[in-house]
Scaffold this motif. Structure first.
Motif, mmCIF file in Angstrom:
data_model
loop_
_atom_site.group_PDB
_atom_site.id
_atom_site.type_symbol
_atom_site.label_atom_id
_atom_site.label_comp_id
_atom_site.label_asym_id
_atom_site.label_seq_id
_atom_site.Cartn_x
_atom_site.Cartn_y
_atom_site.Cartn_z
ATOM 1 N N TYR A 160 0.902 -1.221 -0.092
ATOM 2 C CA TYR A 160 0.078 0.013 -0.068
ATOM 3 C C TYR A 160 0.748 1.419 -0.138
ATOM 4 C CZ TYR A 160 -4.070 -2.771 0.929
ATOM 5 O OH TYR A 160 -4.984 -3.758 0.583
ATOM 6 N N SER A 161 2.155 1.145 0.474
ATOM 7 C CA SER A 161 3.076 2.257 0.340
ATOM 8 C C SER A 161 3.563 2.636 -1.085
ATOM 9 C CB SER A 161 4.099 2.326 1.317
ATOM 10 O OG SER A 161 4.910 1.167 0.802
ATOM 11 N N GLN A 162 3.234 1.842 -2.104
ATOM 12 C CA GLN A 162 3.662 2.138 -3.260
ATOM 13 C C GLN A 162 2.626 2.697 -4.215
ATOM 14 O OE1 GLN A 162 5.938 -1.511 -4.672
ATOM 15 N NE2 GLN A 162 7.570 -1.023 -3.417
ATOM 16 N N PRO A 163 2.978 3.159 -5.456
ATOM 17 C CA PRO A 163 2.001 3.744 -6.325
ATOM 18 C C PRO A 163 1.777 2.577 -7.586
ATOM 19 C CG PRO A 163 4.206 5.048 -6.959
ATOM 20 C CD PRO A 163 4.308 4.102 -5.544
ATOM 21 N N TYR A 164 0.598 2.530 -7.946
ATOM 22 C CA TYR A 164 0.430 1.554 -8.816
ATOM 23 C C TYR A 164 -0.730 2.175 -9.928
ATOM 24 C CZ TYR A 164 1.575 -2.131 -5.727
ATOM 25 O OH TYR A 164 2.416 -3.035 -4.807
ATOM 26 N N ILE A 165 -0.430 1.553 -11.129
ATOM 27 C CA ILE A 165 -1.181 2.190 -12.257
ATOM 28 C C ILE A 165 -1.982 1.201 -12.700
ATOM 29 C CG2 ILE A 165 -1.064 2.825 -14.570
ATOM 30 C CD1 ILE A 165 1.908 3.930 -13.780
ATOM 31 N N LYS A 166 -3.436 1.243 -12.894
ATOM 32 C CA LYS A 166 -4.188 0.275 -13.486
ATOM 33 C C LYS A 166 -4.466 0.689 -15.148
ATOM 34 C CE LYS A 166 -9.135 -1.309 -13.417
ATOM 35 N NZ LYS A 166 -10.328 -1.278 -12.748
ATOM 36 N N VAL A 167 -4.238 -0.326 -16.097
ATOM 37 C CA VAL A 167 -4.270 -0.117 -17.367
ATOM 38 C C VAL A 167 -5.459 -0.779 -18.178
ATOM 39 C CG1 VAL A 167 -2.712 -0.539 -19.625
ATOM 40 C CG2 VAL A 167 -1.647 -0.121 -17.404
ATOM 41 N N GLY A 168 -6.246 0.185 -18.655
ATOM 42 C CA GLY A 168 -7.234 -0.339 -19.339
ATOM 43 C C GLY A 168 -6.973 -0.896 -20.747
ATOM 44 N N THR A 169 -7.572 -1.606 -21.435
ATOM 45 C CA THR A 169 -7.393 -2.244 -22.903
ATOM 46 C C THR A 169 -8.653 -2.143 -23.631
ATOM 47 O OG1 THR A 169 -7.639 -4.595 -22.274
ATOM 48 C CG2 THR A 169 -5.531 -3.697 -22.121
ATOM 49 N N ALA A 170 -8.542 -2.119 -24.911
ATOM 50 C CA ALA A 170 -9.900 -2.054 -25.590
ATOM 51 C C ALA A 170 -10.447 -3.429 -25.848
ATOM 52 C CB ALA A 170 -9.448 -1.477 -27.231
ATOM 53 N N GLY A 171 -9.682 -4.421 -25.652
ATOM 54 C CA GLY A 171 -10.419 -5.905 -25.701
ATOM 55 C C GLY A 171 -9.251 -6.716 -25.077
ATOM 56 N N GLU A 172 -9.948 -8.109 -24.812
ATOM 57 C CA GLU A 172 -9.172 -8.964 -24.437
ATOM 58 C C GLU A 172 -8.074 -9.413 -25.122
ATOM 59 O OE1 GLU A 172 -11.314 -12.666 -23.135
ATOM 60 O OE2 GLU A 172 -13.054 -11.449 -22.499
ATOM 61 N N GLY A 173 -7.040 -10.009 -24.527
ATOM 62 C CA GLY A 173 -5.769 -10.256 -25.144
ATOM 63 C C GLY A 173 -4.597 -10.008 -24.186
ATOM 64 N N LEU A 174 -3.601 -10.226 -25.138
ATOM 65 C CA LEU A 174 -2.033 -10.003 -24.567
ATOM 66 C C LEU A 174 -1.571 -8.806 -25.017
ATOM 67 C CD1 LEU A 174 -0.462 -13.508 -24.161
ATOM 68 C CD2 LEU A 174 -1.477 -12.288 -22.422
ATOM 69 N N PHE A 175 -1.095 -7.976 -24.109
ATOM 70 C CA PHE A 175 -0.509 -6.777 -24.725
ATOM 71 C C PHE A 175 0.979 -6.377 -24.166
ATOM 72 C CE2 PHE A 175 -4.965 -6.276 -24.676
ATOM 73 C CZ PHE A 175 -5.252 -5.834 -25.971
ATOM 74 N N ARG A 176 2.010 -5.950 -24.874
ATOM 75 C CA ARG A 176 3.208 -5.820 -24.600
ATOM 76 C C ARG A 176 3.415 -4.389 -24.171
ATOM 77 N NH1 ARG A 176 8.463 -8.396 -25.633
ATOM 78 N NH2 ARG A 176 6.915 -9.685 -26.785
ATOM 79 N N ILE A 177 3.679 -3.970 -22.664
ATOM 80 C CA ILE A 177 3.815 -2.589 -22.735
ATOM 81 C C ILE A 177 5.438 -2.218 -22.485
ATOM 82 C CG2 ILE A 177 3.538 -0.699 -21.164
ATOM 83 C CD1 ILE A 177 0.595 -2.027 -20.590
ATOM 84 N N THR A 178 6.132 -1.687 -23.110
ATOM 85 C CA THR A 178 7.678 -1.427 -22.858
ATOM 86 C C THR A 178 7.778 -0.430 -21.939
ATOM 87 O OG1 THR A 178 7.877 -0.095 -24.651
ATOM 88 C CG2 THR A 178 8.142 -2.376 -25.294
ATOM 89 N N LYS A 179 8.953 -0.181 -21.354
ATOM 90 C CA LYS A 179 9.577 0.786 -20.679
ATOM 91 C C LYS A 179 9.432 2.235 -21.560
ATOM 92 C CE LYS A 179 13.291 2.538 -17.825
ATOM 93 N NZ LYS A 179 15.040 2.164 -17.466
ATOM 94 N N ASN A 180 9.737 2.056 -22.662
ATOM 95 C CA ASN A 180 9.550 3.332 -23.637
ATOM 96 C C ASN A 180 8.029 3.922 -23.704
ATOM 97 O OD1 ASN A 180 12.224 3.916 -23.910
ATOM 98 N ND2 ASN A 180 12.537 2.612 -25.710
#
Length: 189
Positions: A160-180
């Motif tokens: 709970y002491s760390q920030p988190y991000i919720k990422v929404g997607t347009a549909g079901e599937g696997l998505f790659r999110i890079t550092k860039n």
């Protein structure tokens, strides 16, 4: 010619189609498949293409495979399934004949932990998978819950002491999110 059936992992073998099916069975049981009947059509004087071979690969032209075999068992959603591979087209090296099996009838013998209540089709909430399981008209009786799913109900993974991000997607599937990708969105990973 079955050029659409190229498989680099089968270098030097004939390019012949094989199909895979899911057969719903009682959870954690095993099956035995027996061919009851099969009609054959023979095509003479043909030689199918070979899968491309890489350097140093042996050519293994003889591709005698069982007509129907069980490759493994797996869970597909809430259904425990035997994965069946159908090799309905084969080639005989000695006679140069392509053998096409048609109207294949087989029986399934189930062994293991079997608790079958009554024959029932896949329930309406699973309608979209009817075409994926070959015995969907009776698969409802085998509906279960995969044993290997672990649910973390303790919440111990969440700090709970760390920030988190919720990422929404347009549909079901696997998505790659890079550092860039994150940096471009103004997020400091």
């Amino acid at each position: 010619d079955y050029s659409d059936y190229s498989d680099p992992s089968k270098a030097g073998e004939y390019k012949l189609p094989e199909r895979t099916f899911l057969l719903a069975i009682p959870p954690n049981s095993k099956v035995q498949i027996n061919i009851i009947e099969s009609k054959e059509e023979l095509i003479n004087n043909v030689i199918p293409e070979l899968n491309p071979k890489s350097k140093g690969t042996q050519i293994t032209r003889s591709s005698v495979k069982p007509l129907l075999d069980i490759t493994h068992y797996t869970w597909f959603r809430n259904y425990y399934c035997a994965v069946l591979r159908l090799n309905d087209i084969s080639f005989n090296d000695l006679t140069s004949q392509l053998v096409i099996h048609k109207e294949i009838k087989f029986e399934v013998k189930i062994s293991g932990n079997i608790n079958i209540s009554s024959v029932s089709p896949i329930p309406p909430e699973d309608n979209e998978i009817k075409d994926m399981i070959i015995n969907s008209n009776m698969a409802g009786q085998f509906r279960g819950k995969p044993q290997f799913v672990l649910n973390d109900t303790t919440g111990s993974w969440f700090n709970y002491s760390q920030p988190y991000i919720k990422v929404g997607t347009a549909g079901e599937g696997l998505f790659r999110i890079t550092k860039n990708d994150l940096i471009n969105l103004g997020i400091d990973p």
